[in-house]
Scaffold this motif. Structure first.
Motif, short mmCIF file in Angstrom:
data_model
loop_
_atom_site.label_atom_id
_atom_site.label_comp_id
_atom_site.label_asym_id
_atom_site.label_seq_id
_atom_site.Cartn_x
_atom_site.Cartn_y
_atom_site.Cartn_z
N ILE A 1 -0.58 52.89 17.97
CA ILE A 1 0.82 52.63 18.30
C ILE A 1 0.87 52.43 19.81
CG2 ILE A 1 3.18 53.52 18.33
CD1 ILE A 1 2.34 55.28 15.90
N GLY A 2 1.27 51.25 20.24
CA GLY A 2 1.26 50.94 21.67
C GLY A 2 2.46 50.12 22.08
N MET A 3 2.50 49.76 23.36
CA MET A 3 3.59 48.99 23.93
C MET A 3 2.99 47.90 24.80
SD MET A 3 5.87 48.21 26.58
CE MET A 3 5.02 49.07 27.87
N THR A 4 3.60 46.73 24.79
CA THR A 4 3.12 45.63 25.61
C THR A 4 4.27 44.68 25.92
OG1 THR A 4 1.45 43.88 25.80
CG2 THR A 4 2.46 44.17 23.64
N THR A 5 4.05 43.84 26.91
CA THR A 5 5.01 42.77 27.20
C THR A 5 4.43 41.42 26.80
OG1 THR A 5 4.17 42.63 29.47
CG2 THR A 5 6.11 44.02 29.11
N ASN A 6 3.18 41.41 26.32
CA ASN A 6 2.53 40.18 25.87
C ASN A 6 1.69 40.50 24.64
OD1 ASN A 6 0.93 37.88 25.45
ND2 ASN A 6 0.85 37.42 27.64
N HIS B 1 5.13 58.15 18.94
CA HIS B 1 4.00 59.06 19.16
C HIS B 1 4.38 60.49 18.78
CE1 HIS B 1 1.70 56.40 22.28
NE2 HIS B 1 1.74 55.86 21.07
N ARG B 2 5.61 60.90 19.10
CA ARG B 2 6.06 62.25 18.74
C ARG B 2 6.24 62.39 17.23
NH1 ARG B 2 9.29 61.31 23.18
NH2 ARG B 2 11.13 61.04 21.87
N VAL B 3 6.83 61.39 16.59
CA VAL B 3 7.06 61.45 15.14
C VAL B 3 5.75 61.59 14.38
CG1 VAL B 3 7.83 60.10 13.14
CG2 VAL B 3 9.28 60.23 15.18
N PHE B 4 4.72 60.89 14.84
CA PHE B 4 3.43 60.88 14.13
C PHE B 4 2.37 61.76 14.80
CE2 PHE B 4 5.70 57.10 12.82
CZ PHE B 4 5.58 57.18 11.44
N GLY C 1 -5.85 59.84 21.70
CA GLY C 1 -5.05 58.91 22.49
C GLY C 1 -3.86 58.37 21.71
N GLU C 2 -3.79 57.04 21.61
CA GLU C 2 -2.70 56.38 20.88
C GLU C 2 -3.12 56.00 19.47
OE1 GLU C 2 -1.60 53.07 23.42
OE2 GLU C 2 -0.18 54.33 24.49
N TRP C 3 -4.21 56.57 18.98
CA TRP C 3 -4.75 56.25 17.65
C TRP C 3 -4.43 57.38 16.68
CZ3 TRP C 3 -7.01 51.61 16.46
CH2 TRP C 3 -7.30 50.78 17.54
N PHE C 4 -3.95 56.99 15.49
CA PHE C 4 -3.49 57.93 14.48
C PHE C 4 -4.19 57.67 13.15
CE2 PHE C 4 -0.38 57.32 17.72
CZ PHE C 4 0.19 58.57 17.93
N VAL D 1 -2.30 69.02 15.29
CA VAL D 1 -3.68 68.81 14.91
C VAL D 1 -4.48 68.48 16.17
CG1 VAL D 1 -5.25 67.36 13.56
CG2 VAL D 1 -3.00 67.98 12.64
N PRO D 2 -5.60 69.21 16.41
CA PRO D 2 -6.39 68.91 17.62
C PRO D 2 -6.97 67.50 17.55
CG PRO D 2 -7.10 70.97 16.58
CD PRO D 2 -6.13 70.31 15.66
N THR D 3 -7.08 66.87 18.70
CA THR D 3 -7.68 65.54 18.76
C THR D 3 -9.18 65.67 18.52
OG1 THR D 3 -8.17 65.68 21.12
CG2 THR D 3 -5.99 64.80 20.49
N ALA D 4 -9.84 64.56 18.24
CA ALA D 4 -11.29 64.55 18.03
C ALA D 4 -12.00 65.09 19.27
CB ALA D 4 -11.76 63.15 17.69
N GLN D 5 -11.53 64.71 20.46
CA GLN D 5 -12.13 65.19 21.70
C GLN D 5 -11.99 66.70 21.83
OE1 GLN D 5 -13.90 63.38 23.87
NE2 GLN D 5 -14.36 65.22 25.01
N GLU D 6 -10.81 67.24 21.50
CA GLU D 6 -10.61 68.68 21.57
C GLU D 6 -11.51 69.42 20.58
OE1 GLU D 6 -6.43 68.57 20.82
OE2 GLU D 6 -5.91 68.80 22.93
N GLN D 7 -11.71 68.85 19.38
CA GLN D 7 -12.58 69.46 18.39
C GLN D 7 -14.02 69.49 18.89
OE1 GLN D 7 -11.94 67.55 14.61
NE2 GLN D 7 -9.73 67.80 14.76
N LEU D 8 -14.47 68.42 19.56
CA LEU D 8 -15.83 68.39 20.11
C LEU D 8 -16.03 69.46 21.18
CD1 LEU D 8 -16.56 64.58 20.39
CD2 LEU D 8 -17.68 66.22 18.89
#
Length: 121
Positions: A23-28, A61-64, A71-74, A107-114
């Motif tokens: 989930i991201g944001m862009t202008t292009n 990002h908060r809802v999910f 990061g921005e990957w769910f 839920v901890p991120t993959a990085q936090e779990q490592l």
């Protein structure tokens, strides 16, 4: 589209790649999709787009948040993916079962779990 910064038209997008959703944001959007595909080893597919900027992106990002992988990957299940599509199409009432709230542990991120695994060694 919504002006998030002076002179720009921002959109919030969701793409699916390798079992994860970004989930991201862009202008292009066209250029962003090309860049993401170049960086991603698997094919990406557009889940949806809506007008909006950083505030709309942060809201999603908060809802999910309970589904965040890193990061921005769910990592969304089928129901959560349907809710995301609904949200991108303007149906804001849909919330996934694991919707983040104070009563739900993040839920901890993959990085936090490592980090935890490496500390135990």
């Amino acid at each position: 589209m919504v002006d998030d910064r002076a002179g720009s038209r921002a959109v919030v997008y969701a793409i699916c790649a390798g079992g994860l959703v970004k989930i991201g944001m862009t202008t292009n959007l066209k250029k962003r999709m090309e860049t993401l595909q170049t960086m991603c080893p698997s094919r990406i597919a557009l889940v949806g787009v809506m007008a909006g900027g950083y505030q709309a992106e942060n809201r999603l990002h908060r809802v999910f948040a309970a589904y965040r992988d890193h990061g921005e990957w769910f990592q969304l299940d089928d129901e959560a993916l349907r809710c995301l599509r609904d949200q991108l199409n303007g149906a804001s009432g849909c919330l996934p079962k694991r919707h983040f709230s104070r009563s739900v542990r993040r839920v901890p991120t993959a990085q936090e779990q490592l980090v935890v695994i490496n500390r135990r060694k």
